[in-house]
Design a protein around this motif. Structure first.
Motif, PDB file in Angstrom:
ATOM      1  N   ASP A  21      15.049  53.228 -29.351  1.00 44.59           N
ATOM      2  CA  ASP A  21      15.462  54.142 -28.289  1.00 44.59           C
ATOM      3  C   ASP A  21      14.480  54.200 -27.134  1.00 44.59           C
ATOM      4  O   ASP A  21      14.844  54.645 -26.039  1.00 44.59           O
ATOM      5  CB  ASP A  21      15.623  55.567 -28.849  1.00 44.59           C
ATOM      6  CG  ASP A  21      16.833  55.724 -29.744  1.00 44.59           C
ATOM      7  OD1 ASP A  21      16.899  56.749 -30.446  1.00 44.59           O
ATOM      8  OD2 ASP A  21      17.711  54.846 -29.744  1.00 44.59           O
ATOM      9  N   THR A  22      13.230  53.802 -27.343  1.00 43.81           N
ATOM     10  CA  THR A  22      12.203  54.124 -26.349  1.00 43.81           C
ATOM     11  C   THR A  22      11.480  52.934 -25.734  1.00 43.81           C
ATOM     12  O   THR A  22      10.704  53.135 -24.797  1.00 43.81           O
ATOM     13  CB  THR A  22      11.132  55.048 -26.966  1.00 43.81           C
ATOM     14  OG1 THR A  22      10.505  54.390 -28.083  1.00 43.81           O
ATOM     15  CG2 THR A  22      11.757  56.352 -27.430  1.00 43.81           C
ATOM     16  N   PHE A  23      11.676  51.704 -26.221  1.00 41.75           N
ATOM     17  CA  PHE A  23      10.962  50.597 -25.590  1.00 41.75           C
ATOM     18  C   PHE A  23      11.444  50.431 -24.147  1.00 41.75           C
ATOM     19  O   PHE A  23      12.577  50.766 -23.797  1.00 41.75           O
ATOM     20  CB  PHE A  23      11.150  49.287 -26.367  1.00 41.75           C
ATOM     21  CG  PHE A  23      12.531  48.684 -26.227  1.00 41.75           C
ATOM     22  CD1 PHE A  23      12.872  47.918 -25.130  1.00 41.75           C
ATOM     23  CD2 PHE A  23      13.505  48.891 -27.199  1.00 41.75           C
ATOM     24  CE1 PHE A  23      14.136  47.369 -24.989  1.00 41.75           C
ATOM     25  CE2 PHE A  23      14.767  48.349 -27.074  1.00 41.75           C
ATOM     26  CZ  PHE A  23      15.082  47.581 -25.970  1.00 41.75           C
ATOM     27  N   GLY A  24      10.556  49.917 -23.313  1.00 40.32           N
ATOM     28  CA  GLY A  24      10.923  49.669 -21.928  1.00 40.32           C
ATOM     29  C   GLY A  24       9.979  48.646 -21.319  1.00 40.32           C
ATOM     30  O   GLY A  24       8.869  48.438 -21.807  1.00 40.32           O
ATOM     31  N   VAL A  25      10.429  48.011 -20.248  1.00 38.42           N
ATOM     32  CA  VAL A  25       9.593  46.996 -19.594  1.00 38.42           C
ATOM     33  C   VAL A  25       9.944  46.942 -18.113  1.00 38.42           C
ATOM     34  O   VAL A  25      11.097  47.152 -17.726  1.00 38.42           O
ATOM     35  CB  VAL A  25       9.788  45.608 -20.245  1.00 38.42           C
ATOM     36  CG1 VAL A  25      11.222  45.110 -20.050  1.00 38.42           C
ATOM     37  CG2 VAL A  25       8.794  44.594 -19.701  1.00 38.42           C
ATOM     38  N   ASP A  26       8.943  46.712 -17.281  1.00 43.23           N
ATOM     39  CA  ASP A  26       9.139  46.421 -15.867  1.00 43.23           C
ATOM     40  C   ASP A  26       8.871  44.931 -15.696  1.00 43.23           C
ATOM     41  O   ASP A  26       7.716  44.497 -15.674  1.00 43.23           O
ATOM     42  CB  ASP A  26       8.171  47.255 -15.029  1.00 43.23           C
ATOM     43  CG  ASP A  26       8.388  47.069 -13.529  1.00 43.23           C
ATOM     44  OD1 ASP A  26       7.925  47.925 -12.771  1.00 43.23           O
ATOM     45  OD2 ASP A  26       8.999  46.064 -13.121  1.00 43.23           O
ATOM     46  N   CYS A  27       9.936  44.149 -15.585  1.00 43.20           N
ATOM     47  CA  CYS A  27       9.782  42.696 -15.517  1.00 43.20           C
ATOM     48  C   CYS A  27       8.917  42.273 -14.331  1.00 43.20           C
ATOM     49  O   CYS A  27       8.220  41.254 -14.401  1.00 43.20           O
ATOM     50  CB  CYS A  27      11.146  42.023 -15.419  1.00 43.20           C
ATOM     51  SG  CYS A  27      12.216  42.259 -16.861  1.00 43.20           S
ATOM     52  N   GLY A  28       8.936  43.047 -13.246  1.00 42.78           N
ATOM     53  CA  GLY A  28       8.181  42.680 -12.065  1.00 42.78           C
ATOM     54  C   GLY A  28       6.676  42.757 -12.248  1.00 42.78           C
ATOM     55  O   GLY A  28       5.929  42.227 -11.443  1.00 42.78           O
ATOM     56  N   LEU A  29       6.222  43.433 -13.312  1.00 48.59           N
ATOM     57  CA  LEU A  29       4.787  43.574 -13.533  1.00 48.59           C
ATOM     58  C   LEU A  29       4.248  42.641 -14.608  1.00 48.59           C
ATOM     59  O   LEU A  29       3.059  42.664 -14.901  1.00 48.59           O
ATOM     60  CB  LEU A  29       4.467  45.023 -13.934  1.00 48.59           C
ATOM     61  CG  LEU A  29       4.778  46.087 -12.882  1.00 48.59           C
ATOM     62  CD1 LEU A  29       4.408  47.458 -13.408  1.00 48.59           C
ATOM     63  CD2 LEU A  29       4.048  45.809 -11.584  1.00 48.59           C
ATOM     64  N   LEU A  30       5.103  41.834 -15.226  1.00 51.79           N
ATOM     65  CA  LEU A  30       4.627  40.934 -16.281  1.00 51.79           C
ATOM     66  C   LEU A  30       3.817  39.793 -15.690  1.00 51.79           C
ATOM     67  O   LEU A  30       4.110  39.328 -14.592  1.00 51.79           O
ATOM     68  CB  LEU A  30       5.823  40.360 -17.059  1.00 51.79           C
ATOM     69  CG  LEU A  30       6.583  41.345 -17.928  1.00 51.79           C
ATOM     70  CD1 LEU A  30       7.796  40.667 -18.551  1.00 51.79           C
ATOM     71  CD2 LEU A  30       5.706  41.915 -19.024  1.00 51.79           C
ATOM     72  N   PRO A  31       2.813  39.257 -16.397  1.00 53.01           N
ATOM     73  CA  PRO A  31       2.349  39.751 -17.687  1.00 53.01           C
ATOM     74  C   PRO A  31       1.428  40.939 -17.524  1.00 53.01           C
ATOM     75  O   PRO A  31       0.748  41.069 -16.506  1.00 53.01           O
ATOM     76  CB  PRO A  31       1.575  38.551 -18.251  1.00 53.01           C
ATOM     77  CG  PRO A  31       1.042  37.871 -17.035  1.00 53.01           C
ATOM     78  CD  PRO A  31       2.107  38.039 -15.977  1.00 53.01           C
ATOM     79  N   LEU A  32       1.408  41.822 -18.545  1.00 54.19           N
ATOM     80  CA  LEU A  32       0.540  42.991 -18.556  1.00 54.19           C
ATOM     81  C   LEU A  32      -0.563  42.782 -19.571  1.00 54.19           C
ATOM     82  O   LEU A  32      -0.314  42.337 -20.680  1.00 54.19           O
ATOM     83  CB  LEU A  32       1.334  44.244 -18.952  1.00 54.19           C
ATOM     84  CG  LEU A  32       2.375  44.739 -17.943  1.00 54.19           C
ATOM     85  CD1 LEU A  32       3.109  45.930 -18.522  1.00 54.19           C
ATOM     86  CD2 LEU A  32       1.707  45.150 -16.650  1.00 54.19           C
TER      87      LEU A  32
END
Length: 342
Positions: free
Chosen positions: A148-159
């Motif tokens: 329910d809670t995972f999330g990602v901002d593809c524009g900031l990868l790699p982190l």
């Protein structure tokens, strides 16, 4: 990338450390970096198939080089030598969609199960690949919460330093996770927005109201008003790098989330009820976690924007509240795990 894990899974490694050994970086030959591994016992998680824990990565390269079906059952997610293959089904939690694969009887333990998940936002610019180990019914809720809670901002990868947040009964920060990313002057805060990103004071206020801890430092004087000194009462915005209605994200501008249209018609009709995945009538995705699902609870208060064990600050100074603090914090006078209560 971010994901909320149970407080009991307090051994956490991130980034390159999480990608050492048997990992997607090693399997794919790509330096994934944006990775989180969390478990009550990392040594057991790395050596036994019937322990609780999670391993999550986010990657552009994996999205380009593999299909969803390959990602849930190949490489580090090929658990066929330790578990029995279970059901495979679609995953849909807007804005993410993908595939979830169940594994059961892991390590010959009927109570042990795994989930492997792949999910990507629209356009598949990147993909999140998740592995969850669960022991018995107690871990089913944890598995559901991870989905329910995972999330990602593809524009900031790699982190290099993904963010890990606790949930539910958590009372202290994860000891092995770096503090929230520091702003240029050394104060804690996400620094995702500043006052020049907004077209009106109302837009800035919406961001502040969404998180009273003010990680973006929009309310420098703590009076509850965001960016009031940047606007003269008109609707004009201070000079900034983005046009009105957009905010800075990564190296470009995106629509301000505070201006998104409401989900109902705007004429007073209630939004049709949905399940926790935003889909009417769809059951939870964790196998076995269904009819007896516990009622959802309100999210816990956020941590304070200052070190909860630092006696030098006061509740009047930081504003807001209540905040979750660890046991023994000098700001928790009644010992209930909360500071700055109204």
């Amino acid at each position: 990338m971010s994901i909320e894990v149970p407080v009991a899974w307090d051994e956490v490694i991130v980034g390159e450390e999480s990608e050492a050994g048997s990992s997607w970086s090693q399997f794919s030959g790509e330096d994934v970096q944006a990775s989180i591994t969390a478990a009550p016992d990392l040594a057991a998680w790395g050596s036994a198939p019937d322990v609780s824990g999670t391993y999550a990565v986010a990657s552009r390269a994996l999205a380009e080089g593999y299909t969803d079906d390959e990602l849930v059952s190949e490489g580090p997610n090929d658990l066929s030598s330790a578990c029995e293959l279970g059901a495979r089904s679609g995953f849909d939690r807007p804005p993410y969609s993908g595939v979830v694969q169940a594994w059961k009887n892991c390590g010959a333990n009927p109570a042990a199960s795994f989930l492997t998940l792949t999910a990507a936002p629209a356009g598949r610019e990147c993909v999140v690949v998740l592995q969850v180990g669960m022991i018995g019914d107690d871990d089913l809720e944890a598995g559901q919460h991870l989905l329910d809670t995972f999330g990602v901002d593809c524009g900031l990868l790699p982190l290099d330093e993904p963010a890990v947040q606790e949930y539910a009964y958590a009372t202290e920060p994860m000891a092995s996770v770096e503090e929230y990313a520091a702003s240029p002057d050394g104060d804690e805060g996400s620094n995702d927005f500043d006052c020049t990103d907004f077209a009106t004071q109302e837009e800035a206020q919406a961001i502040l109201d969404a998180d009273s801890a003010d990680p973006n430092r929009l309310d420098e004087d703590g009076d509850g008003q965001a960016c009031e000194d940047s606007f003269d009462g008109s609707d004009s915005a201070p000079a900034g790098p983005c046009p009105p209605g957009e905010i800075v994200a990564g190296e470009g501008c995106v629509p301000n989330p505070a201006l998104e249209e409401p989900t109902d018609s705007g004429r007073g009709e209630p939004t049709p009820p949905t399940d926790q995945y935003g889909q009417p009538g769809e059951p939870p995705l964790v196998p076995g976690y269904g009819e007896n699902e516990p009622p959802s609870s309100a999210p816990p208060p956020p941590p304070p924007p200052r070190d909860p064990n630092d006696e030098s600050w006061t509740c009047d100074e930081i504003g807001g509240g209540p905040y979750t603090v660890p046991p023994g914090s000098p700001h928790d006078a009644d010992g209930d795990g909360l500071a700055c209560e109204p």
